[in-house]
Design a protein around this motif. Structure first.
Motif, PDB file in Angstrom:
ATOM      1  N   VAL A 450       0.849  -1.199   0.000  1.00  0.00           N
ATOM      2  CA  VAL A 450       0.000   0.000   0.000  1.00  0.00           C
ATOM      3  C   VAL A 450       0.881   1.244   0.000  1.00  0.00           C
ATOM      4  O   VAL A 450       2.054   1.191   0.385  1.00  0.00           O
ATOM      5  CB  VAL A 450      -0.949   0.041   1.218  1.00  0.00           C
ATOM      6  CG1 VAL A 450      -1.823  -1.195   1.277  1.00  0.00           C
ATOM      7  CG2 VAL A 450      -0.167   0.214   2.527  1.00  0.00           C
ATOM      8  N   SER A 453      -0.434   7.074   1.500  1.00  0.00           N
ATOM      9  CA  SER A 453      -1.737   7.746   1.564  1.00  0.00           C
ATOM     10  C   SER A 453      -2.813   6.843   2.172  1.00  0.00           C
ATOM     11  O   SER A 453      -3.900   7.313   2.523  1.00  0.00           O
ATOM     12  CB  SER A 453      -2.164   8.192   0.160  1.00  0.00           C
ATOM     13  OG  SER A 453      -2.220   7.074  -0.723  1.00  0.00           O
ATOM     14  N   MET A 454      -2.516   5.543   2.296  1.00  0.00           N
ATOM     15  CA  MET A 454      -3.501   4.597   2.833  1.00  0.00           C
ATOM     16  C   MET A 454      -3.231   4.248   4.304  1.00  0.00           C
ATOM     17  O   MET A 454      -3.764   3.268   4.824  1.00  0.00           O
ATOM     18  CB  MET A 454      -3.503   3.317   1.983  1.00  0.00           C
ATOM     19  CG  MET A 454      -3.913   3.566   0.535  1.00  0.00           C
ATOM     20  SD  MET A 454      -3.791   2.079  -0.484  1.00  0.00           S
ATOM     21  CE  MET A 454      -5.125   1.086   0.187  1.00  0.00           C
ATOM     22  N   GLU A 456      -4.304   5.446   7.062  1.00  0.00           N
ATOM     23  CA  GLU A 456      -5.497   5.379   7.920  1.00  0.00           C
ATOM     24  C   GLU A 456      -6.091   3.978   7.905  1.00  0.00           C
ATOM     25  O   GLU A 456      -6.503   3.451   8.946  1.00  0.00           O
ATOM     26  CB  GLU A 456      -6.539   6.411   7.469  1.00  0.00           C
ATOM     27  CG  GLU A 456      -6.190   7.852   7.814  1.00  0.00           C
ATOM     28  CD  GLU A 456      -6.034   8.072   9.316  1.00  0.00           C
ATOM     29  OE1 GLU A 456      -6.824   7.481  10.089  1.00  0.00           O
ATOM     30  OE2 GLU A 456      -5.090   8.786   9.722  1.00  0.00           O
ATOM     31  N   ARG A 457      -6.119   3.366   6.720  1.00  0.00           N
ATOM     32  CA  ARG A 457      -6.660   2.005   6.607  1.00  0.00           C
ATOM     33  C   ARG A 457      -5.734   1.005   7.302  1.00  0.00           C
ATOM     34  O   ARG A 457      -6.188   0.025   7.895  1.00  0.00           O
ATOM     35  CB  ARG A 457      -6.837   1.636   5.132  1.00  0.00           C
ATOM     36  CG  ARG A 457      -7.947   2.445   4.465  1.00  0.00           C
ATOM     37  CD  ARG A 457      -8.098   2.103   3.001  1.00  0.00           C
ATOM     38  NE  ARG A 457      -8.492   0.714   2.796  1.00  0.00           N
ATOM     39  CZ  ARG A 457      -8.683   0.170   1.587  1.00  0.00           C
ATOM     40  NH1 ARG A 457      -8.517   0.916   0.502  1.00  0.00           N
ATOM     41  NH2 ARG A 457      -9.046  -1.077   1.457  1.00  0.00           N
TER      42      ARG A 457
END
Length: 684
Positions: A450, A453-454, A456-457
């Motif tokens: 990933v 920017s990902m 948070e996930r």
């Protein structure tokens, strides 16, 4: 009769004293050295037709001057010279930069050879090289010219001229070194022809045949040293013939809290067979992360103790030493086997107790770091040395530990699966055992790539795993901020993780903590007192927390493939499904390729093969102490088939009794004499 290595390079016509000194800097001392200073590529000056050339391609053509040259000067010393040249059916513009002195030589009608970049749309050749074939100075026209590694005042033209002169003066003295039968069997070029042709090939096919011969020779002579050592070692009976009852081992295995895999049983049998022989065992045990090598080592150490000797297990870090010591104590519980720990952070009193226990034989097995090889460490009867993650130790460190006993057996372990070519090259003097099977009940680790920017996930996924009672690692490359590298660092990340999970206990582990601090952090994580461990690569090898199911690697593109795979192997050790998340925004094609390999496969041997292709042999272990040879010509990746052939030939030859006495093998035996194979030196 004198040989080529007895002639100084100064004896070649045209080599002055200053030039001799510069050649010495390249490792060229003798005529033999110069003739073995092979080109690494060729410049192609063979004439081609422009109709066969693609836009932007480099080409050599033959033509005739058809126009008056035009010279433009700009700046203090720069110039641009143009002239029309007829090449076949084409009238092209030839352009030279800073070659103003050619203006008077560009006489209409004169034949000329041009080498340069072809721009078809502009009908232009930007010339890098040119000659006039009828002038008597046209040395390159229609040839393949060797390109050497040069520097200082030694230029390509000078090196080419000097090598030609050496071939003229001394070429007839080049002797065959390979046994005649191998030259015939593999249809190899004779050595004299091969040396001539690799420097001065008439065509590509000839150059390839010369290279094939010389690559085989280089790999064969290298393997001959390793295989001769193995053959001589087997014939020596100065090791320990351990008395090991099969039933004793079966009873021990039956008490283990798990069943051995078929692969583990196979390698245990190979190791015990070696240990029963009077010659010294020198075996490499390689297996993927989590494949169960440690229990195999534990069985071998148990066998050494039951045979009346002591065992030593050397590991690269104190964390790993402490962990292995505890694991062995659990496995040997109620068996009367005393396991000791020797690391640099022991108190002086504890250290004295361990040293005394080893010398008197009260400690049966000692686990330790490089502290094991210090001068004041003595054993009563060291029978087996196990070295874990051997490439992290220098050659001298390993051999010092071996000399602590009277020719003890040596078992070397690595969790870096080694491609076959690398194993043959780096460990050719060893017998190799391999575990490719997963322990029963282990599930494959799911791997994802990933972008930052990902995050948070990713944080949400950590929360989800922890809510199930699981634990997570977060790995980053640096301890503190660096002005040179824009990467996440452990201390900042630790603070950020605490802010993201204020209700969880977060641990921090890095190499600058003291041994007791590291032990405390790992103990808390092992007991699930901390749910998330932020760490540097100090956890790369051997840390075993079965409840940890999530491995997050920040800036993953900054790690090598094998290191990424090692980190991934810290999870997937329990019954629950584990995941590895690579957080990366790679800018290079190599970085993207690493991410792709990691998500495509979790087979460590496939990862290692791809890593070798991407990084090359020199960087595979990430250390100068790996013992890998610097080949002049051979490439162990590209030439792997030749490497295997050379290894098989060398092994077959050194096993034959007549190899050591037959006159036809005297030249290859001389190679071994120079390397002191016959002196009984350890090839460690």
């Amino acid at each position: 009769m004198m040989t080529l290595d007895q002639f100084s390079v100064r004896q070649i016509k045209g080599v002055s004293a200053p030039k001799e000194q510069e050649l010495h800097a390249f490792g060229v001392q003798t005529v033999a050295d110069l003739l073995d200073y092979f080109p690494f590529r060729y410049e192609d000056y063979r004439i081609r037709e422009l109709t066969d050339v693609k836009e932007g391609e480099k080409v050599t053509v033959l033509g005739h001057v058809r126009g008056v040259p035009v010279l433009q000067r700009y700046g203090k010393s720069k110039s641009r010279l143009t002239c029309k040249v007829e090449v076949g059916h084409w009238l092209v513009t030839a352009v030279w930069f800073n070659r103003h002195f050619l203006q008077d030589q560009l006489v209409p009608g004169r034949e000329i050879m041009l080498t340069g970049k072809w721009e078809q749309q502009r009908l232009q050749i930007t010339v890098s090289d040119s000659e006039f074939p009828g002038s008597g100075n046209a040395a390159k026209s229609g040839t393949l010219q060797p390109v050497y590694s040069v520097g200082g005042s030694i230029t390509q033209p000078w090196m080419r001229k000097t090598v030609r002169q050496a071939l003229t003066q001394y070429g007839a003295m080049i002797e065959e070194v390979l046994p005649h039968e191998l030259v015939q069997q593999h249809e190899l070029m004779a050595r004299r022809d091969a040396v001539h042709r690799i420097h001065l090939p008439d065509d590509t096919k000839e150059g390839q045949a010369a290279r094939k011969r010389l690559v085989y020779e280089e790999l064969f002579l290298f393997q001959l040293k390793l295989q001769a050592y193995r053959a001589l070692n087997r014939k020596r009976n100065d090791g320990i013939a351990h008395r090991i009852e099969s039933e004793t081992i079966r009873q021990f295995a039956a008490k283990l809290p798990f069943e051995l895999t078929d692969a583990q049983k196979k390698v245990v049998n190979e190791i015990l067979t070696d240990m029963r022989r009077p010659s010294c065992m020198n075996r490499l045990l390689q297996g993927d992360v989590g494949s169960g090598k440690t229990v195999v080592a534990a069985i071998a150490l148990y066998a050494a103790v039951k045979s009346g000797h002591q065992g030593a297990l050397m590991v690269p870090t104190e964390i790993l030493a402490d962990q292995h010591m505890r694991s062995l104590q659990r496995l040997y519980a109620d068996m009367g086997i005393e396991v000791g720990l020797l690391t640099g952070s022991l108190t002086e009193r504890k250290r004295r107790d361990v040293l005394a226990g080893l010398q008197m034989g009260m400690i049966d097995i000692v686990v330790g770091t490089h502290a094991l090889i210090q001068d004041d460490v003595f054993f009563r009867s060291l029978g087996l040395v196990v070295v874990d993650e051997q490439h992290r130790f220098g050659v001298n460190q390993r051999s010092v530990l071996r000399r602590k006993g009277m020719n003890p057996d040596v078992l070397t372990m690595t969790a870096t699966p080694i491609p076959r070519t690398m194993a043959i090259t780096a460990f050719g003097d060893m017998d190799v055992s391999t575990i490719r099977e997963r322990p029963h009940g282990r599930k494959p680790i799911k791997t994802y790539w990933v972008k930052h920017s990902m995050m948070e996930r990713v944080l949400a996924f950590i929360r989800k795993e922890v809510s199930k009672g699981r634990q997570a690692y977060i790995i980053c490359p640096l301890i503190e901020e660096s002005e040179k590298l824009d990467v996440q660092n452990a201390i900042d990340l630790y603070v950020q993780t605490q802010q993201s999970f204020p209700d969880l206990q977060i641990g921090l582990l890095h190499g600058r903590l003291s041994a007791s601090e590291k032990e405390s952090v790992m103990a808390a994580f092992g007991a699930n007192d901390t749910q998330v461990l932020v760490a540097t690569t100090v956890v790369e090898v051997g840390v075993d927390v079965p409840n940890a199911t999530l491995m997050i690697i920040m800036d993953a593109e900054r790690f090598g493939l094998s290191q990424l795979h090692q980190l991934r192997g810290r999870v997937g050790r329990g019954e629950h499904q584990s995941h590895c998340i690579l957080v990366a925004d790679p800018k290079s094609e190599t970085g993207r390729e690493r991410m792709k390999v990691m998500t495509d496969t979790d087979d460590g041997f496939e990862v290692a093969r791809r890593d070798l292709e991407l990084r090359g042999p020199g960087d595979f272990f990430g250390t100068k102490q790996s013992g890998l040879p610097e080949f002049r010509l051979a490439d162990m990746v590209a030439d792997y088939e030749v490497l295997e052939l050379a290894r098989d030939d060398a092994a077959a030859l050194t096993e034959r009794d007549d190899f050591w006495s037959n006159e036809s093998y005297v030249r290859v035996r001389n190679v071994l004499q120079k390397d002191q194979i016959f002196q009984g030196e350890q090839l460690d």
